[in-house]
Design a protein around this motif. Sequence first.
Motif, short mmCIF file in Angstrom:
data_model
loop_
_atom_site.label_atom_id
_atom_site.label_comp_id
_atom_site.label_asym_id
_atom_site.label_seq_id
_atom_site.Cartn_x
_atom_site.Cartn_y
_atom_site.Cartn_z
N ALA A 66 0.83 -1.22 0.00
CA ALA A 66 0.00 0.00 0.00
C ALA A 66 0.86 1.26 0.00
O ALA A 66 0.57 2.23 -0.71
N ALA A 67 1.95 1.26 0.79
CA ALA A 67 2.82 2.44 0.84
C ALA A 67 3.52 2.67 -0.50
O ALA A 67 3.60 3.81 -0.98
N SER A 68 4.00 1.59 -1.12
CA SER A 68 4.66 1.76 -2.42
C SER A 68 3.65 2.16 -3.49
O SER A 68 3.98 2.93 -4.39
N SER A 69 2.42 1.69 -3.36
CA SER A 69 1.37 2.11 -4.29
C SER A 69 1.08 3.60 -4.15
O SER A 69 0.92 4.31 -5.14
N GLY A 75 3.55 9.90 -8.11
CA GLY A 75 4.56 10.22 -9.11
C GLY A 75 5.98 9.91 -8.69
O GLY A 75 6.87 10.74 -8.85
N SER A 76 6.20 8.73 -8.20
CA SER A 76 7.54 8.33 -7.79
C SER A 76 8.52 8.45 -8.94
O SER A 76 8.21 8.09 -10.08
N GLU A 77 9.72 8.94 -8.62
CA GLU A 77 10.75 9.06 -9.66
C GLU A 77 11.26 7.71 -10.14
O GLU A 77 11.92 7.62 -11.16
N TRP A 78 10.91 6.63 -9.41
CA TRP A 78 11.33 5.29 -9.81
C TRP A 78 10.24 4.55 -10.57
O TRP A 78 10.43 3.40 -10.95
N GLY A 79 9.11 5.18 -10.78
CA GLY A 79 8.06 4.58 -11.59
C GLY A 79 7.48 3.31 -10.99
O GLY A 79 7.43 3.12 -9.78
N GLU A 127 8.50 0.35 -10.76
CA GLU A 127 9.35 -0.58 -10.01
C GLU A 127 9.20 -0.43 -8.49
O GLU A 127 9.50 -1.35 -7.75
N VAL A 128 8.70 0.72 -8.01
CA VAL A 128 8.49 0.86 -6.56
C VAL A 128 7.48 -0.16 -6.06
O VAL A 128 7.58 -0.62 -4.92
N LEU A 129 6.53 -0.53 -6.90
CA LEU A 129 5.54 -1.54 -6.50
C LEU A 129 6.20 -2.91 -6.32
O LEU A 129 5.90 -3.64 -5.37
N VAL A 156 18.11 -7.76 -3.28
CA VAL A 156 17.80 -8.72 -4.36
C VAL A 156 17.36 -7.94 -5.60
O VAL A 156 17.81 -8.20 -6.72
N MET A 157 16.48 -6.96 -5.38
CA MET A 157 16.01 -6.13 -6.50
C MET A 157 17.15 -5.31 -7.10
O MET A 157 17.25 -5.19 -8.32
N ASP A 158 18.00 -4.76 -6.26
CA ASP A 158 19.13 -3.96 -6.76
C ASP A 158 20.09 -4.82 -7.58
O ASP A 158 20.59 -4.38 -8.61
#
Length: 195
Positions: free
Chosen positions: A74-77, A83-87, A89-91, A131-133
């Motif tokens: 929910a927070a990443s959503s 308008g996250s600068e990371w688009g 992928e934050v999800l 892991v994502m990085d």
Amino acid sequence: MSTTKGLKLVDILTTIVISVVFGIIYKIWGPLYYFVKPFGFHVDQLIYGMWFIAASVAYLLIRKPGVALLAEIAASSGEFIMGSEWGLEVLIYGVVQGLLAEVVFAAFRYKRFDALVVSLGAIGATIGSLVMDFYKGYIESLAPWNLALFLIARFIGAVVIAGVFAVSLVKALEKTGVTQMLRPASKEDYDALDR
């Protein structure tokens, strides 16, 4: 702790409200992250732990299975919608970080709510972010000494922010009585936070 294990509608809605607040903080945190980046020594990684705090706070407040994962999603959503600068992928980061924090809380059978367990949950979320990085392919190119500094800084930041600070924040909320609507705080609750 509540007598029922499953999430009720009030638990879900409360988690989402908490997460929306942290989603806004996450969005504000992005520019701060980039502001401290030029200072070097991976100072940016010392504040990276803020992106894991929704899972910790929601877990400490609701104290039920699934809430840490729901909170991070929910927070990443919320961050994405603003308008996250990371688009998008934050999800994905939110899902992976929340899932690994949830695994840690499950390992303790959702019965411990102290700084140690919450800090371990923050470490789990950190592992998820790493892991994502690594999947994105930008940190394995760091020199070994630089990668070690990067990892140490991120883990320390996670424990301090999403571990110790999250527990302190919830303690402060408990003392105000705000959390009485979620669950009555007992002496056991306070003692669990002090372990």
